[in-house]
Design a protein around this motif. Structure first.
Motif, short mmCIF file in Angstrom:
data_model
loop_
_atom_site.label_atom_id
_atom_site.label_comp_id
_atom_site.label_asym_id
_atom_site.label_seq_id
_atom_site.Cartn_x
_atom_site.Cartn_y
_atom_site.Cartn_z
N GLY A 185 3.40 5.95 -3.89
CA GLY A 185 4.19 6.27 -5.08
C GLY A 185 3.44 7.17 -6.04
N VAL A 186 2.12 7.12 -6.02
CA VAL A 186 1.29 7.99 -6.87
C VAL A 186 0.98 9.30 -6.15
CG1 VAL A 186 -0.94 8.22 -8.02
CG2 VAL A 186 0.26 6.02 -8.05
N ALA A 216 0.83 -1.21 0.00
CA ALA A 216 0.00 0.00 0.00
C ALA A 216 0.86 1.25 0.00
CB ALA A 216 -0.93 -0.01 1.22
N SER A 217 1.90 1.25 0.84
CA SER A 217 2.77 2.42 0.95
C SER A 217 3.47 2.74 -0.36
CB SER A 217 3.81 2.18 2.06
OG SER A 217 4.66 3.29 2.19
N VAL A 233 10.04 6.06 -0.49
CA VAL A 233 9.05 6.39 -1.53
C VAL A 233 8.91 7.90 -1.68
CG1 VAL A 233 6.57 6.32 -2.05
CG2 VAL A 233 7.74 4.24 -1.31
N ALA A 234 8.92 8.61 -0.55
CA ALA A 234 8.75 10.07 -0.58
C ALA A 234 10.06 10.80 -0.87
CB ALA A 234 8.19 10.55 0.76
N ARG A 235 11.17 10.06 -0.84
CA ARG A 235 12.49 10.65 -1.07
C ARG A 235 12.79 11.77 -0.07
NH1 ARG A 235 13.20 10.69 -7.72
NH2 ARG A 235 12.74 8.46 -7.97
N VAL A 236 12.52 11.45 1.19
CA VAL A 236 12.86 12.37 2.27
C VAL A 236 13.70 11.59 3.29
CG1 VAL A 236 10.75 13.72 1.98
CG2 VAL A 236 10.78 11.84 3.62
N LYS A 237 14.42 12.32 4.13
CA LYS A 237 15.20 11.67 5.17
C LYS A 237 14.27 11.10 6.23
CE LYS A 237 19.41 14.44 4.67
NZ LYS A 237 20.36 15.36 5.36
N VAL A 282 1.96 11.13 6.22
CA VAL A 282 0.59 10.69 5.97
C VAL A 282 0.58 9.30 5.34
CG1 VAL A 282 -1.44 11.11 4.52
CG2 VAL A 282 -0.43 12.98 5.82
N ASN A 283 1.46 9.10 4.37
CA ASN A 283 1.53 7.80 3.70
C ASN A 283 2.00 6.71 4.66
OD1 ASN A 283 1.52 6.04 1.37
ND2 ASN A 283 3.74 6.18 1.37
#
Length: 432
Positions: A125-126, A119-120, A390-394, A144-145
Motif C-alpha cells: 500500500g505504501v 505484508a501485501s 492494492v495496486a488497482r490493476v486488473k 513484485v508486491n
C-alpha cells in the motif's frame, strides 16, 4: 474399501463445502461418513470425537495463539513505515530500488506479522503507488508486491509450520522454522535478483543516496521491530528457547514495542487484539480437531495406502515420486487455502515422501513452499487478488507480469526438493 471410502469422503466434503457449510464441519462430516462404511454410527461418532479431543491435548499448540497475538499487535503497531524506510536503505542503489524496497519490506514485515496478506497490504500500500509515480509499469509493481508477500509464510514465526508439525506427528518446530527461514530467504533474494535484472533492462530509476545521519536515524527507528526476528530465530538457533517459549517472548516484546517504545497503540485496543486472537485461534483449533477425525478416517479405510500404491505403480524412483507430489501440491494450492491443504494432504503425502527417503522437516518446507506459491496463483489465490486490489490493476495484468516470477519460483522449488542440503544445512548445523 479405499475406493468407496475415498468417493464418499470427497463427495460429502464437496457437497457440504458447496452449500457453504464451515470447512471444519465439512471435513468432520465427510470423515464420519467414510468411517460409516466399516463402523456403526454410534461407534464412528464416538471414535471421531475422541480423536478430535486428543489432537488438541498438546503443549506445542500454545505457540499458535501466542504467535497470532504477536502478529495482531504488530499489524496494528505502526511499524510498516519504519520497515519501509529501512528497506529503502537496504535497497540503496540497486537497479529498481523501489521494487527492491517492496520485496525487502515484505520479507521483514511478513516475518514479523506472520501474514502474507498483511505484508501485501501494509508494505504494498505504501510502495506500489511510489513505484507508479516513478514510472514503473503498474502491472510489474503489483507483481513484485504479490510475488514477495508469501515469504512471511516461510520466515518464522510461521503458524503454517506449527500446524504441519502437529499433523506430521511432532516434526521439530524449531527445525522447521530454521529450514523455512532459509527457504524464505532464498525466495526473497531470488525475487530481488530477477527484479534487478528486469529493472536494468527497462531503465527504471535508482534511488538517491541518503546522508549518514539520516541512515543512522532510519536504522535506529527500525531496530526495535527487527529485534523480534532476532529474538525468535536467534533464541531457537542458540538453543536458549523452544518455539513455544519464543512465542511467549514474542507476545511480551510486541506489547512492549506497541505500548511503550513506539507508543502507536493505546491500552484500550488490547481487548480488541485479544478478541481477534481468540477468533483466529478458535478457527485454527477447530480445523486441527477436524483434521484428526479426517486422519483417523483415512487411516482406518486405507486411503493413504491406496494413494501410495497408485503413485508407486507409476514410478518408485524418488525423483519421479517427488515430482508427482509437487505437481499435486501445486494444483491443490491453486484451489485450496493453506491451512486445510496441510491438514488434508500431510497424512497422505508425508508417508510417501518418507518411503523415498525424505526427512519430515525437509518435506514440510517443500509442502509449505508449494502451498505458499498457491496463494499467488489463479484461480483462487487470495494473495493474487489482494495484491491486484492494492495496486488497482486488473488480475489479468498482474498475472502477465507475474509470469517470470512463477518460472523462477518453480525452478527454486525444484532446487529445494532435490537438493536437501539447501534448506536443511541450518537445522542440521544446530543439531535439530
Amino acid at each position: 474399501m479405499a475406493g468407496p471410502a475415498s468417493l464418499i469422503l470427497i463427495s460429502v466434503f464437496a457437497v457440504l463445502t458447496a452449500l457453504g457449510i464451515p470447512l471444519a464441519l465439512s471435513i468432520t462430516a465427510a470423515a464420519i461418513a467414510a468411517v460409516l462404511l466399516v463402523l456403526p454410527f454410534d461407534m464412528a461418532l464416538f471414535t471421531a470425537a475422541q480423536k478430535m479431543l486428543a489432537s488438541l491435548d498438546s503443549f506445542t499448540l500454545l505457540a499458535v495463539p501466542f504467535f497470532i497475538l504477536s502478529g495482531v499487535i504488530m499489524n496494528s503497531g505502526g511499524i510498516a513505515i519504519r520497515l519501509v524506510d529501512f528497506a529503502k536503505l537496504m535497497a540503496g542503489r540497486i537497479p529498481g530500488s523501489l521494487a527492491q524496497t517492496n520485496i525487502a519490506g515484505n520479507m521483514l514485515f511478513g516475518a514479523i506479522s506472520g501474514s502474507a496478506i498483511a505484508a501485501s497490504t501494509s508494505i504494498g500500500g505504501v510502495m506500489v503507488p511510489m513505484q507508479k509515480r516513478e514510472g514503473y509499469d503498474p502491472g510489474f509493481a503489483a507483481a513484485v508486491n504479490i510475488a514477495s508477500a508469501p515469504t512471511g509464510m516461510l520466515i518464522p514465526p510461521s503458524t503454517a509450520f506449527i500446524i504441519y508439525s502437529l499433523v506430521a506427528g511432532g516434526a521439530s518446530i524449531s527445525a522447521l522454522f530454521l529450514g523455512g527461514a532459509v527457504a524464505g530467504g532464498l525466495w526473497g533474494i531470488s525475487m530481488m535478483i530477477l527484479t534487478g535484472f528486469i529493472a536494468r533492462r527497462r531503465g527504471w530509476p535508482v534511488a538517491q543516496g541518503i546522508s549518514c545521519r539520516d541512515a543512522v536515524r532510519v536504522v535506529g527507528r527500525a531496530i526495535p521491530s527487527l529485534m523480534l526476528i532476532v529474538l525468535i530465530i536467534g533464541g531457537i538457533m542458540l538453543g536458549i528457547v523452544t518455539a513455544v517459549e519464543a512465542s511467549g517472548i514474542a507476545v511480551v516484546y510486541t506489547l512492549l514495542l506497541a505500548f511503550v517504545i513506539h507508543r502507536t497503540v493505546r491500552l484500550r485496543a488490547l481487548p480488541g487484539f485479544l478478541i481477534e486472537t481468540v477468533q483466529m485461534t478458535g478457527a485454527i483449533m477447530l480445523l486441527l480437531a477436524a483434521s484428526a477425525a479426517l486422519s483417523f478416517a483415512m487411516a482406518f479405510t486405507g486411503i493413504p495406502a491406496a494413494v501410495t500404491a497408485i503413485i508407486f505403480a507409476i514410478s518408485d524412483d524418488p525423483v519421479m515420486v517427488m515430482l508427482i507430489i509437487n505437481l499435486l501440491l501445486l494444483v491443490v494450492g491453486c484451489f485450496m487455502d493453506m491451512g486445510p491443504a496441510i491438514l488434508i494432504f500431510t497424512p497422505i503425502l508425508l508417508p510417501i515422501a518418507q518411503k523415498v527417503g525424505y526427512d519430515p522437516v525437509h518435506f514440510g518446507v517443500i509442502m509449505i513452499f508449494n502451498l505458499a506459491m498457491g496463494t499467488i496463483t489463479p484461480p483462487v489465490g487470495t494473495g493474487l487478488f489482494v495484491g491486484a486490489s492494492v495496486a488497482r490493476v486488473k488480475v489479468e495484468a498482474a498475472v502477465r507480469a507475474l509470469a517470470p516470477f512463477y518460472l523462477l519460483l518453480l525452478a527454486l522449488l525444484l532446487l529445494i526438493t532435490y537438493l536437501p542440503w539447501l534448506t536443511m544445512w541450518l537445522p542440521r548445523h544446530f543439531g535439530l
